[in-house]
Structure formats: structure tokens, C-alpha cells
Design a protein around this motif. Structure first.
Motif, PDB file in Angstrom:
ATOM      1  N   ASN A 174       0.882  -1.153  -0.103  1.00 53.25           N
ATOM      2  CA  ASN A 174      -0.001   0.158  -0.017  1.00 53.25           C
ATOM      3  C   ASN A 174       0.856   1.155  -0.008  1.00 53.25           C
ATOM      4  O   ASN A 174       1.826   1.563   1.154  1.00 53.25           O
ATOM      5  CB  ASN A 174      -0.932  -0.127   1.172  1.00 53.25           C
ATOM      6  CG  ASN A 174      -1.769   1.169   0.859  1.00 53.25           C
ATOM      7  OD1 ASN A 174      -2.385   1.362   0.157  1.00 53.25           O
ATOM      8  ND2 ASN A 174      -2.389   1.529   2.296  1.00 53.25           N
ATOM      9  N   THR A 175       1.008   2.018  -1.039  1.00 51.96           N
ATOM     10  CA  THR A 175       1.822   3.234  -1.291  1.00 51.96           C
ATOM     11  C   THR A 175       1.229   4.270  -0.607  1.00 51.96           C
ATOM     12  O   THR A 175       0.188   5.001  -0.858  1.00 51.96           O
ATOM     13  CB  THR A 175       1.831   3.455  -2.551  1.00 51.96           C
ATOM     14  OG1 THR A 175       2.567   2.054  -3.249  1.00 51.96           O
ATOM     15  CG2 THR A 175       3.172   4.505  -2.991  1.00 51.96           C
ATOM     16  N   VAL A 176       1.728   4.994   0.207  1.00 54.97           N
ATOM     17  CA  VAL A 176       1.746   6.417   0.874  1.00 54.97           C
ATOM     18  C   VAL A 176       2.625   7.329   0.566  1.00 54.97           C
ATOM     19  O   VAL A 176       3.832   7.112   0.647  1.00 54.97           O
ATOM     20  CB  VAL A 176       1.598   6.409   2.401  1.00 54.97           C
ATOM     21  CG1 VAL A 176       1.295   7.522   2.889  1.00 54.97           C
ATOM     22  CG2 VAL A 176       0.557   5.320   2.778  1.00 54.97           C
ATOM     23  N   VAL A 177       2.343   8.388  -0.268  1.00 54.80           N
ATOM     24  CA  VAL A 177       3.172   9.442  -0.745  1.00 54.80           C
ATOM     25  C   VAL A 177       3.282  10.637   0.433  1.00 54.80           C
ATOM     26  O   VAL A 177       2.218  11.148   0.802  1.00 54.80           O
ATOM     27  CB  VAL A 177       2.511  10.230  -1.871  1.00 54.80           C
ATOM     28  CG1 VAL A 177       3.395  11.251  -2.501  1.00 54.80           C
ATOM     29  CG2 VAL A 177       2.317   9.013  -3.126  1.00 54.80           C
ATOM     30  N   LEU A 178       4.359  10.709   0.795  1.00 54.48           N
ATOM     31  CA  LEU A 178       4.779  11.855   1.679  1.00 54.48           C
ATOM     32  C   LEU A 178       5.218  13.138   0.760  1.00 54.48           C
ATOM     33  O   LEU A 178       5.991  13.156   0.235  1.00 54.48           O
ATOM     34  CB  LEU A 178       6.069  11.464   2.736  1.00 54.48           C
ATOM     35  CG  LEU A 178       5.893  10.148   3.446  1.00 54.48           C
ATOM     36  CD1 LEU A 178       7.080  10.074   4.329  1.00 54.48           C
ATOM     37  CD2 LEU A 178       4.581  10.316   4.226  1.00 54.48           C
ATOM     38  N   PRO A 179       4.374  14.233   1.251  1.00 55.89           N
ATOM     39  CA  PRO A 179       4.620  15.353   0.427  1.00 55.89           C
ATOM     40  C   PRO A 179       5.668  16.440   1.006  1.00 55.89           C
ATOM     41  O   PRO A 179       6.151  16.152   2.295  1.00 55.89           O
ATOM     42  CB  PRO A 179       3.293  15.967   0.486  1.00 55.89           C
ATOM     43  CG  PRO A 179       2.661  15.474   1.817  1.00 55.89           C
ATOM     44  CD  PRO A 179       3.007  14.170   2.111  1.00 55.89           C
ATOM     45  N   LEU A 180       6.239  17.324   0.203  1.00 62.60           N
ATOM     46  CA  LEU A 180       6.876  18.613   0.917  1.00 62.60           C
ATOM     47  C   LEU A 180       6.107  19.329   1.689  1.00 62.60           C
ATOM     48  O   LEU A 180       4.880  19.315   1.576  1.00 62.60           O
ATOM     49  CB  LEU A 180       7.484  19.202  -0.341  1.00 62.60           C
ATOM     50  CG  LEU A 180       8.742  18.664  -1.141  1.00 62.60           C
ATOM     51  CD1 LEU A 180       8.764  19.255  -2.451  1.00 62.60           C
ATOM     52  CD2 LEU A 180      10.047  18.367  -0.284  1.00 62.60           C
TER      53      LEU A 180
END
Length: 385
Positions: free
Chosen positions: A242-248
């Protein structure tokens, strides 16, 4: 909001984006593991945590999220934030670990992927050290198992001769394993994880045996989405995560807060002065990085060319920390423009030909005309000459 305290801060190689918080020292250890640095907070959470916990978890999902995001417990204990960003991102990541799906933290460099993975493992399993560091030379044995060759030659294949990998140990003990920089690992080695993640078993054909994962086992991987074309994940492996994108960081205030907190934490371990003595310079570093990163000035009036580097929050933390060291050892202890100018130049100018032109244009068209930035402009001109 966005972020977690970052991975490359001040040479730690681990993370920044919102790893804010005050870790307790650990003797002569330069960088204690999360479970040691924040042991008091973890203990307080465990004592106050009366919610259901998945098998072999040290804390409930609610307490794990509180540990990362910060808060105040009923007894008044303050839990410092380790990640500054959208709460839902943390909740999705924690919930994923409570299922049979592995977690992939994806993001550009400096979004605290490593930092978040470490703190998740510390809060869930109480041990963040079951780690496979991905590189171009990572062998299959680092994920599966190796052999003690003295035992192997003397007695042949046996469990005593087998050297378990961190992943194998996590499977056997119901712990959380970590794989850093997954896309740096050769594709054939990456695919070793497919059976582990889908069947929850690790075959040992030499012994005719297997290791089956016990409840509580899961895996957190990190990957840099700028590393396209290095070792792309196969579709079969990507489906197991399960992919979780960490933003700037979403706002300058968030990023200033992240940099300030992390620099203070690092500074205490290095006996450097408190970061608030140089808040003007911290804001300036963050402003420069954000404008060049976004290709637009803060007021939205001037378009800019972006340099080749990422100019992450982690790099901003490194620049400020190095500046504080300069101010402490070769100045009066107060962070000034001359202390951060060289660090900014090094972060911006990665390609000596193209990036230097971009930096000079930014200095002359933006920095030179900005009120209150004259000292900074002169310091940058001096180191850029």
C-alpha cells in the motif's frame, strides 16, 4: 500541511521533514535509535493506552499516530511531533501496518521517509533496527538469509549455520522490518520479497524448511520517486504494497517549524546554541529553497529557473546546522547571513555550469532587490565569486 522531519538532516542520513521533537540523549551515542531517544514518550503512551492493540504491537494504532503527530496525554505528558503533515497520511500508514499489506513510503528526497519508517517501527514493535539498507550492491542474502561458512563447511547446512536476515527475524518474531531505498536494490533481489509479502513465508530449500511469519509481522519500505529508471518495482511487487506518498511541506511556516525543531534537536547533541537566535536566517534559508524549488517567488510575481538539486527540507536543516557550527566555533554564536551563505551555495549549485547561472540570476533579480536582505546578498556574492 505536509512533512516529517527529514532524512538527510545534518549528516544523519536519516530524515527530517517533521521529525520535530526533543529526544533524550543517550550518553556518547551520536544518534540514538528512536525507541531509545523517545523512550519516555513511548512508555507514557503505553501506560495511558487502553485501546485495542493488534497482535504483538506495543501500542494501539491511535497511540502510534499520537506518537508521530504529537499531543498531550491525560496525565499532562507532552508527546512531541515527529511528523508535521496531514494527519490522514499517518493514519493510513498506521492502518496499513495493522493489515496484511506492506507499506511503501514514497516521496522526493528529504520528505522524511526514513524518519517516519523508523518511528513507525519503534512505536509498533519497540525495535527500529531490523533494517535492510538498499544499495546497488544489496545481495539476496540481505533479504533472505546467509550462512556462517565456518559452520557450513564443518557440519553442512543446518539451522545453526544459517544467518537470518532482518526480514527473517521480523517474520519469526512478529516484528516490523524496514527496507530503505527499495528502488536502489537490483530488480531480481527486490523480487525476493514477493513470496514474503504474498505467502508470508520464506523458504529455506537447502534445509527443506521454511519460516512462516507470525502475527505482528509487517514490512515498511521507502523509495525515492526521483529515482525513475534505476530499478523500477515490478508490478507484481508493487501490488504487495500500500503506497503512501509523503509530500513536501505545504507552507513556509510548516517548513520553518520543521527546520527549527530539527536543528534544535541536532544542536543540543552538538552543544550548539539554540536555533531561535538565528530565526531570521532560518526563514531566509527556507524562503530561498522554496522559491528555487517551486520556480516562483513567494509573492507569485517572478518566475524562476529551478536548479538540478532537490533543495529539500533535509538540506535546509543541514545548511542551518552547519551555519550554527560556524557561528559557534568561528563567530559570536549568533547565526548570521555569512554563516549560511556557503551552505546554500553548495546546496543550490550541483551542476557547476547550469546551476551557477541560475543562482546568479536569482541573486541579482530577487535577493538584491529584497528589503532587509542586503547582508545576505553581500555574503552570497562573496562566496559565489
Amino acid at each position: 500541511m505536509s512533512y516529517a522531519m527529514t532524512e538527510n538532516g545534518a549528516g544523519s542520513g536519516r530524515g527530517t521533514a517533521a521529525e520535530a521533537g526533543s529526544a533524550e540523549g543517550s550518553g556518547a551515542v551520536i544518534r540514538p535509535h528512536a525507541e531509545d531517544a523517545f523512550a519516555n514518550e513511548l512508555s507514557a503512551l503505553a501506560a495511558a493506552d487502553d485501546r485495542p492493540r493488534p497482535a504483538r504491537w506495543r501500542l494501539s494504532p491511535w497511540a502510534v499516530a499520537t506518537y508521530l503527530l504529537g499531543g498531550t496525554l491525560a496525565d499532562g505528558t507532552v508527546i512531541t511531533p515527529k511528523y508535521v503533515g496531514p494527519r490522514r497520511i499517518v493514519e493510513v500508514a498506521v492502518t496499513t501496518l495493522a493489515t496484511d499489506r506492506a507499506l511503501l513510503l514514497l516521496g522526493v528526497p528529504g520528505t522524511a521517509k526514513t524518519w517516519v519508517s523508523e518511528h513507525l517501527a519503534a512505536a509498533v514493535s519497540g525495535d527500529s533496527t531490523l533494517l535492510v539498507q538498499g544499495t546497488a550492491g544489496t545481495p539476496e542474502e540481505a533479504i533472505r538469509y546467509g550462512w556462517n561458512y565456518a559452520q557450513l563447511l564443518a557440519h553442512g547446512p543446518s539451522r545453526d549455520a544459517l544467518v537470518p536476515s532482518p526480514v527473517m527475524r521480523a517474520m519469526a518474531e512478529g516484528m516490523t522490518a524496514r527496507v530503505e531505498e527499495l528502488t536502489r536494490i537490483p530488480a531480481d533481489v527486490q523480487d525476493t520479497l514477493i513470496t514474503v509479502l504474498s505467502e508470508k513465508t520464506l523458504p529455506i530449500p537447502e534445509l527443506g524448511q521454511e519460516v512462516q511469519a507470525v502475527r505482528g509481522f509487517n514490512l515498511i519500505a521507502t523509495a525515492n520517486d526521483r529515482d525513475r529508471g534505476v530499478n523500477e518495482l515490478s508490478s507484481a511487487l508493487r501490488r504487495r504494497f500500500n503506497t503512501v506518498v509523503l509530500p513536501l511541506p505545504a507552507t513556509p511556516e510548516d517548513e520553518v517549524d520543521i527546520v527549527t525543531r530539527r536543528v534544535e534537536q541536532i544542536g543540543r547533541s552538538l552543544d550548539l546554541p539554540a536555533a531561535p537566535d538565528g530565526m531570521d536566517e532560518i526563514r531566509r534559508v527556507v524562503t530561498v529553497f522554496r522559491e528555487l524549488r517551486d520556480g516562483l517567488t513567494a509573492d507569485g510575481r517572478t518566475k524562476l529557473k529551478s536548479p538540478s538539486g532537490t533543495l529539500s527540507t533535509a538540506e535546509a536543516i543541514s545548511v542551518v546546522t552547519n551555519g550554527l557550527a560556524l557561528a559557534t566555533h568561528f563567530g559570536d554564536g549568533v547565526l548570521r547571513p555569512a554563516d549560511v551563505a556557503a551552505g546554500i551555495l553548495g546546496a543550490v549549485v550541483r551542476d557547476p555550469s547550469a546551476d551557477r547561472v541560475i543562482w546568479q540570476e536569482y541573486l541579482e533579480s530577487v535577493v538584491r532587490e529584497r528589503d532587509g536582505w542586503k547582508d545576505f546578498y553581500r555574503a552570497c556574492r562573496e562566496v559565489s565569486a
